[in-house]
Motif scaffolding. Structure first.
Motif, mmCIF file in Angstrom:
data_model
loop_
_atom_site.group_PDB
_atom_site.id
_atom_site.type_symbol
_atom_site.label_atom_id
_atom_site.label_comp_id
_atom_site.label_asym_id
_atom_site.label_seq_id
_atom_site.Cartn_x
_atom_site.Cartn_y
_atom_site.Cartn_z
ATOM 1 N N UNK A 57 17.250 13.478 2.097
ATOM 2 C CA UNK A 57 16.648 12.902 1.308
ATOM 3 C C UNK A 57 17.762 12.155 0.214
ATOM 4 N N UNK A 58 16.424 11.699 -0.762
ATOM 5 C CA UNK A 58 17.786 10.370 -1.089
ATOM 6 C C UNK A 58 19.426 11.000 -2.097
ATOM 7 N N UNK A 99 9.584 13.877 -3.042
ATOM 8 C CA UNK A 99 9.189 14.296 -2.156
ATOM 9 C C UNK A 99 9.614 13.467 -0.546
ATOM 10 N N UNK A 100 9.747 12.270 -1.025
ATOM 11 C CA UNK A 100 10.511 10.996 -0.017
ATOM 12 C C UNK A 100 12.001 11.947 1.259
ATOM 13 N N UNK A 103 0.801 -1.585 -0.240
ATOM 14 C CA UNK A 103 0.218 -0.025 -0.016
ATOM 15 C C UNK A 103 1.222 1.259 -0.210
ATOM 16 N N UNK A 104 1.477 0.935 -0.590
ATOM 17 C CA UNK A 104 3.129 2.280 -0.590
ATOM 18 C C UNK A 104 2.433 3.117 -2.070
ATOM 19 N N UNK A 105 2.001 4.657 -2.014
ATOM 20 C CA UNK A 105 2.135 5.327 -3.378
ATOM 21 C C UNK A 105 3.219 5.802 -4.203
ATOM 22 N N UNK A 146 12.967 4.000 -2.317
ATOM 23 C CA UNK A 146 14.143 4.592 -2.150
ATOM 24 C C UNK A 146 15.560 4.089 -0.932
ATOM 25 N N UNK A 147 14.678 3.312 0.090
ATOM 26 C CA UNK A 147 15.956 2.801 0.740
ATOM 27 C C UNK A 147 15.622 1.527 1.448
#
Lengths: 442, 153
Positions: A326-327, A311-312, A302-304, A418-419
């Protein structure tokens, strides 16, 4: 065989145990059909020797399955309340901090647990075949001792079959049973283990006697004859001519075990992945560097895409300080690459090359020089494993990473972009994907 | 002691051992009694033993009986094990990989992994066919070599 008939006080002698009238009455009363059933057991190879060989194989191998199963519970981290089932009372193995070395530790213990559990199925079935006439024995008991022993056999046989069935259904995603797998498999294991210890303590002398006696490992079909009558009544009273030698039976059981091994090891060996033809993980998971098994997809979690997009941010907390990265900032930190396996409790595993920031570097960033533990939280909101606690050694290991890339490319969304966390010898479910926050404790 | 032994039907350590066994099992039963699905667990535990002893065993024993009588009437005893062994192999695979072969876990699998399940029934049939073919080939080779070299009496 004893030189003189067994004393009437022995469990196999004429009934004299209390209440004597009950046992004598049972002995005299022949319900219809019991004699027909007793005559129907005609295999000439049933007997103490075959049962003892199969028993000896299980005696050596089942403890490995039991111990690796208990190790799996320890690996989940009972200290943080994340071993399932939690709150097991006094009935658990000694708890210790799960090591990070060797990195393949969990891969081997859990692979062994599942693979050996599958491979032993024909041995268990063969063993049950070899003793099945005992189930229909009449009278069913001649003393309280025998009643209790037979009840313990229900725990033994029910236990092993329950463990096999729940285990097989779990690794194949078929939750037909409608109860919690962890609870059932854990307590089922204890019931089976105590029944096994009891059974071995009672029967070990029989096993030793049978294996010390004349062997049949080299007897060909033409010379296969029944054993002399035994005190347990395994040997058929009215045997028919043999259609398979005892070594033939053992070869069939062993062949079945090898066949299952051949169709199962592909779960744990990357090069043989597709040989696990009949298992869910025996397939290709897409091409390219991210083409390795996925247990839980980003959609299932359920991760969009909005949450994992530009924005992560990663929140790192510790020692009263909070840092948000941020990344790009993570990629600008010192990157470390490690080839590490990731192994699932369901028995499959894979080795990949991960690149990212060392967890201990992140801890240092918020001023925690000697982290005692860490709590990792995922963007995922619903799943049982949306967060995980790591022990001190799992944070400070030089190969413990917040991975950003795998096999030279960015992680795919299903692999945790992302991680994600990757730590040597850590159970796969605790290698949290789509990490949102890490909190370090000194 | 001798009196206990006679009345009970075995040595005192036998009683102690079994008492220990039932104490642990009983403690577990009490602990699980509060679980909402305790009844189901008990059902599956006892059901597994019953299913083996009164369904699986009679089923494979009956099939074997049919095979044995067919080989007796057909007068070809050498063929019996060449049918039995691959049949056992195919049956074993069916039993162990049954959820995959029948697709019982496909819904859960797709929800978790996002991948379409593969039909594994065909793969099971193919593996079984290979087992039967290998057995038939071995049987053929055995017959040929026996014909070429009659047994020494």
């Amino acid at each position: 065989m004893p030189a003189r008939p067994p004393a009437p006080t022995g469990p196999d002698g004429p009934p004299s145990a209390v209440p004597a009238r009950l046992w004598r009455g049972l002995d005299r009363y022949r319900p219809p059909g019991v004699d027909a059933v007793a005559r129907a057991w005609r295999s000439p190879v049933r007997g103490p020797w075959l049962t003892s060989v199969l028993g000896a194989v299980l005696l050596v191998t089942l403890p490995l399955v039991i111990v690796t199963g208990l190790l799996d519970w320890i690996a989940y981290g009972p200290r943080f309340g994340q071993a399932f089932p939690a709150g097991v009372g006094w009935l658990h193995p000694p708890v210790f901090d799960w090591p990070t070395r060797p990195a393949w530790l969990f891969r081997v213990t859990q692979g062994l647990h599942v693979t050996l559990g599958i491979v032993l199925v024909p041995v268990v079935l063969g063993k049950l075949w070899s003793v099945v006439p005992k189930l229909f024995d009449w009278p069913p008991a001649r003393s309280i001792a025998q009643v209790l022993e037979r009840l313990s056999l229900l725990l033994l046989i029910g236990g092993i079959l329950f463990q096999i069935v729940t285990g097989l259904l779990n690794i194949q995603y078929a939750y037909l049973f409608g109860f919690d797998f962890y609870t059932a498999h854990w307590y089922g294991a204890w019931v089976f283990t105590v029944a096994l210890v009891t059974h071995v303590a009672i029967k070990l002398p029989r096993l030793v006697t049978a294996l010390r006696g004349p062997g049949f490992a080299r007897t060909p079909l033409a010379r296969t004859r029944p054993e002399p009558p035994d005190p347990d009544g395994l040997v058929a009273r009215r045997p028919r001519p043999a259609t398979m030698s005892r070594r033939g039976v053992l070869a069939v059981v062993g062949g079945g075990a090898l066949l299952l091994a051949a169709l199962t090891v592909g779960q744990s060996v990357d090069a043989l992945r597709r040989t696990a033809l009949l298992l869910p993980r025996g397939r290709r998971f897409g091409a390219g560097p991210n083409g390795f098994p996925v247990n839980r997809s980003i959609a299932a979690a359920g991760v969009t895409p909005a949450q994992t997009g530009p924005g992560w941010r990663l929140t790192v907390r510790g020692a009263g300080r909070t840092v948000t990265l941020d990344r790009g900032q993570l990629l600008a930190m010192a990157q470390h690459t490690a080839a590490l396996p990731i192994a699932c409790v369901e028995g499959w595993s894979t080795a990949q090359t991960w690149t990212g920031v060392r967890l201990r570097d992140l801890a240092a960033l918020v001023g925690v020089a000697a982290p005692g533990s860490a709590r990792v939280r995922s963007l995922e909101r619903a799943g049982l494993f949306r967060q995980a606690a790591l022990q001190g050694n799992q944070v400070t290991d030089p190969d413990a990473l917040l991975a950003l890339r795998v096999n030279g490319v960015d992680l795919s969304p299903d692999h945790g972009y992302p991680a994600r966390v990757i730590v040597p010898a850590l159970p796969g479910v605790h290698c949290t994907k789509w990490v949102e926050e890490i909190a370090f404790d000194g | 002691m001798a009196e206990l032994r006679r009345a009970y039907g075995a040595a005192p350590w036998h009683l102690l051992l079994l008492a220990g066994c039932f104490a642990v099992a009983g403690w577990i039963a009490l602990r699980l009694a509060g679980e909402p699905a305790a009844g189901r667990m008990l059902l599956w535990f006892v059901g597994a033993a019953i299913a083996h002893d009164f369904v699986l065993f009679p089923a494979y024993a009956s099939v074997d009986r049919v095979l044995r009588s067919a080989s007796r009437h057909g007068g070809n005893r050498a063929l019996l094990n060449h049918v039995r062994v691959p049949a056992l192999g195919a049956g074993l695979l069916f039993l162990v990989y049954l959820p995959g072969i029948l697709g019982l876990g496909d819904g859960t699998y797709t929800r978790a992994s996002g991948l379409a399940p593969r039909a594994r029934f065909g793969q099971w049939l193919a593996v079984s066919a290979v087992l039967f073919a290998a057995s038939a080939l071995l049987y053929g080779i055995r017959r040929l070599s026996r014909r070429a070299r009659p047994p020494v009496r």
